[in-house]
Write a protein that holds these residues in place. Structure first.
Motif, PDB file in Angstrom:
ATOM      1  N   GLU A 256       0.251   7.392  -0.622  1.00 39.27           N
ATOM      2  CA  GLU A 256      -0.891   8.126  -1.156  1.00 39.27           C
ATOM      3  C   GLU A 256      -2.202   7.413  -0.833  1.00 39.27           C
ATOM      4  OE1 GLU A 256       1.799   7.357  -2.807  1.00 39.27           O
ATOM      5  OE2 GLU A 256       2.724   9.298  -3.253  1.00 39.27           O
ATOM      6  N   GLN A 257      -2.215   6.100  -0.979  1.00 38.66           N
ATOM      7  CA  GLN A 257      -3.408   5.328  -0.648  1.00 38.66           C
ATOM      8  C   GLN A 257      -3.716   5.391   0.841  1.00 38.66           C
ATOM      9  OE1 GLN A 257      -2.194   1.529  -2.464  1.00 38.66           O
ATOM     10  NE2 GLN A 257      -4.094   1.627  -3.660  1.00 38.66           N
ATOM     11  N   LEU A 258      -2.667   5.313   1.655  1.00 35.30           N
ATOM     12  CA  LEU A 258      -2.837   5.378   3.100  1.00 35.30           C
ATOM     13  C   LEU A 258      -3.421   6.725   3.514  1.00 35.30           C
ATOM     14  CD1 LEU A 258      -2.338   3.613   5.569  1.00 35.30           C
ATOM     15  CD2 LEU A 258      -0.105   4.701   5.834  1.00 35.30           C
TER      16      LEU A 258
ATOM     17  N   GLN B  20      -1.885  -5.744   5.825  1.00 34.44           N
ATOM     18  CA  GLN B  20      -2.538  -4.570   5.265  1.00 34.44           C
ATOM     19  C   GLN B  20      -3.913  -4.364   5.905  1.00 34.44           C
ATOM     20  OE1 GLN B  20      -2.031  -4.012   0.815  1.00 34.44           O
ATOM     21  NE2 GLN B  20      -1.475  -6.172   0.984  1.00 34.44           N
TER      22      GLN B  20
ATOM     23  N   MET C 136       0.842  -1.190   0.000  1.00 33.94           N
ATOM     24  CA  MET C 136       0.000   0.000   0.000  1.00 33.94           C
ATOM     25  C   MET C 136       0.883   1.248   0.000  1.00 33.94           C
ATOM     26  SD  MET C 136      -2.671   1.257   2.926  1.00 33.94           S
ATOM     27  CE  MET C 136      -3.121  -0.450   3.221  1.00 33.94           C
ATOM     28  N   SER C 137       0.621   2.143  -0.937  1.00 39.40           N
ATOM     29  CA  SER C 137       1.432   3.347  -1.036  1.00 39.40           C
ATOM     30  C   SER C 137       1.018   4.369   0.008  1.00 39.40           C
ATOM     31  CB  SER C 137       1.286   3.953  -2.437  1.00 39.40           C
ATOM     32  OG  SER C 137      -0.030   4.438  -2.619  1.00 39.40           O
TER      33      SER C 137
ATOM     34  N   ASP D 148      -3.435  -4.217  -1.548  1.00 40.81           N
ATOM     35  CA  ASP D 148      -2.613  -4.648  -2.682  1.00 40.81           C
ATOM     36  C   ASP D 148      -2.566  -6.168  -2.681  1.00 40.81           C
ATOM     37  OD1 ASP D 148      -0.772  -5.179  -4.625  1.00 40.81           O
ATOM     38  OD2 ASP D 148       0.810  -3.900  -3.811  1.00 40.81           O
TER      39      ASP D 148
ATOM     40  N   GLN E 277     -10.441  -1.693  -1.670  1.00 40.72           N
ATOM     41  CA  GLN E 277      -9.888  -0.681  -2.566  1.00 40.72           C
ATOM     42  C   GLN E 277      -8.462  -0.284  -2.177  1.00 40.72           C
ATOM     43  OE1 GLN E 277     -11.847  -0.065  -5.157  1.00 40.72           O
ATOM     44  NE2 GLN E 277     -13.363  -1.389  -4.156  1.00 40.72           N
ATOM     45  N   PHE E 278      -8.089  -0.556  -0.930  1.00 42.39           N
ATOM     46  CA  PHE E 278      -6.777  -0.138  -0.441  1.00 42.39           C
ATOM     47  C   PHE E 278      -5.867  -1.330  -0.115  1.00 42.39           C
ATOM     48  CE2 PHE E 278      -9.737   3.268   0.389  1.00 42.39           C
ATOM     49  CZ  PHE E 278      -9.043   4.389  -0.036  1.00 42.39           C
TER      50      PHE E 278
ATOM     51  N   LEU F 159      -5.231   8.719   1.599  1.00 40.67           N
ATOM     52  CA  LEU F 159      -6.607   8.789   1.105  1.00 40.67           C
ATOM     53  C   LEU F 159      -7.547   8.031   2.020  1.00 40.67           C
ATOM     54  CD1 LEU F 159      -8.624   9.622  -1.040  1.00 40.67           C
ATOM     55  CD2 LEU F 159      -7.974   7.575  -2.361  1.00 40.67           C
ATOM     56  N   PHE F 160      -7.143   6.841   2.443  1.00 42.62           N
ATOM     57  CA  PHE F 160      -7.974   6.048   3.351  1.00 42.62           C
ATOM     58  C   PHE F 160      -8.191   6.795   4.663  1.00 42.62           C
ATOM     59  CE2 PHE F 160      -8.301   3.108   6.934  1.00 42.62           C
ATOM     60  CZ  PHE F 160      -9.417   2.378   6.568  1.00 42.62           C
TER      61      PHE F 160
END
Length: 204
Positions: free
Chosen positions: A4-6, A145, A1-2, A137, A134-135, A8-9
């Motif tokens: 950016e994704q973290l 994760q 998980m990037s 990988d 959605q978050f 956003l979540f």
């Protein structure tokens, strides 16, 4: 998980958790009636309820609820009925000194009540089942994760519950008046009943 994704979540969770749903209302009402210390049991019960929903979502039940409409409606009606029941109980609660109310209320009751409010919210099951994947990988180990997302959600949700509880505590002095206490019980009960009706009528 990037990262950016973290981020956003985390941002989505901050917004979603802030909404005044049944759990947040329960924290505010219990803190107002019984004090901030007692409301910790409400927060704990709600957190455990949310954890159960997240674990069920991890097992795929969130997607099952989306596909099997009758399961969603069964959970929805149980949750709606319970919220309405809690509202009616508040209407019928006899007036008593705040100190007496805080002393007499059982911590286990506050915990179990909040747990049931959280775990009978089908929107939570659908939300976790739809959002978490959605978050995730799928090329990486999934349990770590999922655990990270779960911890982030629980911490943020707990912070918002504490904020709502502090808001409820601020009106405790006002509730020392029997007339004010009567109005608080009536308004709080009405809000829970409205929340129950809204849940029953929701299309999600």
């Amino acid at each position: 998980m990037s990262l950016e994704q973290l981020w956003l979540f985390t941002s989505i969770t901050l917004i979603v958790s802030a909404s005044p749903g049944p759990v947040m209302l329960a924290c505010m009402i219990d803190a107002g009636r019984y004090g901030i210390v007692k409301s910790f049991y409400t927060m704990a019960g709600a957190s455990v309820g949310n954890l159960v929903l997240m674990l069920l979502s991890a097992l795929g039940l969130g997607l099952l609820v989306e596909q099997a409409e009758w399961i969603f409606h069964a959970i929805k009606w149980i949750g709606a009925a319970y919220l309405i029941y809690l509202g009616v109980q508040l209407w019928r609660t006899p007036l008593q000194a705040m100190e007496v109310a805080a002393r007499d209320i059982r911590s286990q009751h506050l915990f179990s009540k909040a747990f049931l409010v959280a775990v009978t919210n089908p929107k939570g099951l659908v939300y976790f089942g739809a959002l978490f994947p959605q978050f995730i990988d799928i090329q990486q180990p999934m349990p770590p994760q999922f655990a990270l997302l779960t911890v982030i959600f629980l911490v943020i949700d707990l912070i918002w519950m504490a904020i709502y509880a502090l808001g409820g505590r601020s009106i405790m002095r006002w509730l020392r008046s029997p007339e004010h206490q009567r109005w608080f019980n009536w308004i709080s009960g009405s809000v829970l009943i409205i929340a129950g009706v809204a849940l029953a009528l929701s299309k999600l």
